[in-house]
Design a protein around this motif. Structure first.
Motif, short mmCIF file in Angstrom:
data_model
loop_
_atom_site.label_atom_id
_atom_site.label_comp_id
_atom_site.label_asym_id
_atom_site.label_seq_id
_atom_site.Cartn_x
_atom_site.Cartn_y
_atom_site.Cartn_z
N LEU A 151 7.15 5.07 -31.24
CA LEU A 151 5.78 4.39 -31.14
C LEU A 151 5.50 4.19 -32.54
O LEU A 151 5.46 5.31 -33.35
N ARG A 152 5.00 3.03 -33.04
CA ARG A 152 4.29 2.70 -34.27
C ARG A 152 3.07 2.15 -34.39
O ARG A 152 2.96 1.16 -33.36
N PRO A 153 2.17 2.46 -35.16
CA PRO A 153 0.79 1.87 -35.08
C PRO A 153 0.97 0.36 -35.55
O PRO A 153 1.81 0.08 -36.18
N ALA A 154 0.14 -0.46 -35.18
CA ALA A 154 0.16 -1.85 -35.57
C ALA A 154 -1.30 -2.34 -35.73
O ALA A 154 -2.43 -1.72 -35.56
N CYS A 155 -1.34 -3.56 -36.54
CA CYS A 155 -2.44 -4.15 -36.98
C CYS A 155 -3.36 -4.71 -35.86
O CYS A 155 -2.75 -4.97 -34.85
N PRO A 156 -4.55 -4.87 -35.82
CA PRO A 156 -5.29 -5.67 -34.66
C PRO A 156 -4.95 -6.99 -34.46
O PRO A 156 -4.50 -7.73 -35.54
N GLY A 157 -4.72 -7.26 -33.16
CA GLY A 157 -4.31 -8.62 -32.74
C GLY A 157 -2.92 -8.37 -32.38
O GLY A 157 -2.37 -9.63 -32.10
N THR A 158 -2.08 -7.59 -32.90
CA THR A 158 -0.52 -7.42 -32.60
C THR A 158 -0.05 -7.11 -30.91
O THR A 158 0.82 -8.18 -30.47
N GLY A 159 -1.00 -6.63 -30.02
CA GLY A 159 -0.95 -6.57 -28.71
C GLY A 159 -0.09 -5.32 -28.64
O GLY A 159 0.62 -4.79 -29.48
N VAL A 160 0.55 -5.26 -27.34
CA VAL A 160 1.26 -3.97 -26.86
C VAL A 160 2.89 -4.59 -26.95
O VAL A 160 3.17 -5.23 -25.82
N ILE A 161 3.74 -4.42 -28.08
CA ILE A 161 4.90 -4.81 -27.88
C ILE A 161 5.99 -3.80 -27.10
O ILE A 161 6.24 -2.87 -27.94
N ALA A 162 6.17 -3.91 -26.19
CA ALA A 162 6.80 -2.80 -25.20
C ALA A 162 7.43 -3.56 -23.95
O ALA A 162 7.07 -4.50 -23.52
N GLY A 163 8.11 -2.53 -23.16
CA GLY A 163 8.99 -2.93 -21.91
C GLY A 163 7.90 -2.53 -20.86
O GLY A 163 6.50 -2.27 -21.31
N LYS A 164 8.24 -2.80 -19.58
CA LYS A 164 7.39 -2.79 -18.42
C LYS A 164 6.95 -1.41 -18.27
O LYS A 164 5.58 -1.39 -18.15
N ILE A 165 7.87 -0.30 -18.51
CA ILE A 165 7.35 0.90 -18.08
C ILE A 165 6.38 1.39 -19.27
O ILE A 165 5.48 2.04 -19.04
N VAL A 166 7.11 1.34 -20.72
CA VAL A 166 6.22 1.83 -21.57
C VAL A 166 4.74 1.06 -21.65
O VAL A 166 3.88 1.90 -22.07
N ARG A 167 4.86 -0.16 -21.41
CA ARG A 167 3.40 -0.93 -21.44
C ARG A 167 2.56 -0.51 -20.36
O ARG A 167 1.53 -0.12 -20.80
N SER A 168 2.86 0.02 -19.35
CA SER A 168 2.01 0.49 -18.12
C SER A 168 1.53 1.79 -18.80
O SER A 168 0.13 2.26 -18.31
N VAL A 169 2.20 2.76 -19.18
CA VAL A 169 1.75 3.97 -19.70
C VAL A 169 0.56 3.83 -21.29
O VAL A 169 -0.41 4.38 -21.02
N LEU A 170 1.01 2.81 -22.03
CA LEU A 170 0.18 2.70 -23.04
C LEU A 170 -1.06 2.15 -22.81
O LEU A 170 -2.29 2.35 -23.29
N GLU A 171 -0.92 1.27 -21.91
CA GLU A 171 -2.41 0.49 -21.41
C GLU A 171 -3.12 1.34 -20.88
O GLU A 171 -4.53 1.15 -20.56
N SER A 172 -2.72 2.09 -19.79
CA SER A 172 -3.47 3.03 -18.98
C SER A 172 -4.24 4.20 -20.06
O SER A 172 -5.45 4.38 -19.82
N ALA A 173 -3.49 4.29 -21.20
CA ALA A 173 -4.44 5.35 -21.88
C ALA A 173 -5.12 4.55 -22.94
O ALA A 173 -6.16 5.21 -23.76
N GLY A 174 -5.11 3.26 -23.09
CA GLY A 174 -6.11 2.59 -23.80
C GLY A 174 -5.65 2.10 -25.20
O GLY A 174 -6.18 1.56 -25.91
N VAL A 175 -4.24 1.93 -25.32
CA VAL A 175 -3.68 1.36 -26.63
C VAL A 175 -3.56 -0.07 -26.37
O VAL A 175 -2.91 -0.69 -25.64
N LYS A 176 -4.02 -0.85 -27.49
CA LYS A 176 -4.05 -2.14 -27.44
C LYS A 176 -3.23 -2.93 -28.39
O LYS A 176 -2.76 -4.01 -28.37
N ASP A 177 -2.78 -2.12 -29.39
CA ASP A 177 -2.07 -2.77 -30.64
C ASP A 177 -0.89 -1.54 -31.13
O ASP A 177 -1.36 -0.70 -31.51
#
Length: 205
Positions: free
Chosen positions: A82-108
């Motif tokens: 996992l690497r931090p990203a600038c605002p507006g980047t979004g969640v660049i991840a696969g289906k499983i990783v995206r589900s966990v990150l979005e549930s935690a509130g990570v947007k970029d």
């Protein structure tokens, strides 16, 4: 819901099916949990998994809408980066990783999944990576060192999180100035010894 798996067992009367469900739960504000449930029916498996996920929720350290630093974690055969990203980047991840990150509130965030594609291992590796995050304020407070105000603001504003910067400043401990030692008093000059009179007998000798 991340995935549902069906398993079968051959018995005397035929096949007996069992279902397992992996669920991720979160409030979108820094809390996320992972739960696994097993039952003879899909609905019961999902219900058990949801209860386990809510019961095991943990708090994640975030900086605004992204993560404070890079983290690499392995779980079983799965490796997650996992690497931090600038605002507006979004969640660049696969289906499983995206589900966990979005549930935690990570947007970029930028991610990379290596090794095994097993859904359970990938989800657990992602959760382990999130729990391993630490903010600069937490590290400095554990060491008992004050956080420089300028460095915290620059770090947070570089990621576009002005509000997060102000909150970090409020949480940062205030540096205490070291007590100055009193300067030693100057030594008094030694008094000159009085002149010793010399007798005439000593001179004659």
């Amino acid at each position: 819901m991340i995935f549902i798996n069906r398993s079968s067992k051959v018995v005397k009367g035929g096949r007996r099916f069992n279902f397992s469900a992996l669920i991720v739960a979160g409030d979108g504000k820094g809390k996320v949990g992972l739960g696994l449930g097993k039952a003879g029916e899909v609905a019961n498996a999902i219900r058990k998994a949801s209860e386990n996920a809510r019961r095991t929720m943990v708090t994640v350290a975030l900086t605004g809408d992204t993560i404070p630093h890079r983290v690499d974690t392995c779980f079983g055969g799965a490796t997650i980066m996992l690497r931090p990203a600038c605002p507006g980047t979004g969640v660049i991840a696969g289906k499983i990783v995206r589900s966990v990150l979005e549930s935690a509130g990570v947007k970029d965030v930028l991610t990379k999944s290596l090794g095994s594609n097993n859904a359970a291992n990938v989800a657990k590796a992602t959760l382990a990576a999130l729990t391993g995050l630490r903010r600069r304020v937490d590290i400095f407070s554990d060491r008992g060192v004050a956080v420089p105000e300028r460095s915290v603001k620059l770090e947070a504003k570089a990621l576009g999180a002005t509000e997060a910067a102000d909150s970090l400043i409020d949480e940062a401990p205030v540096a205490e100035e070291p007590a100055k030692e009193a300067a030693p008093a100057p030594a008094e000059p030694a008094s000159a010894s009085p002149d010793i009179p010399v007798s005439e007998e000593t001179v004659s000798e």
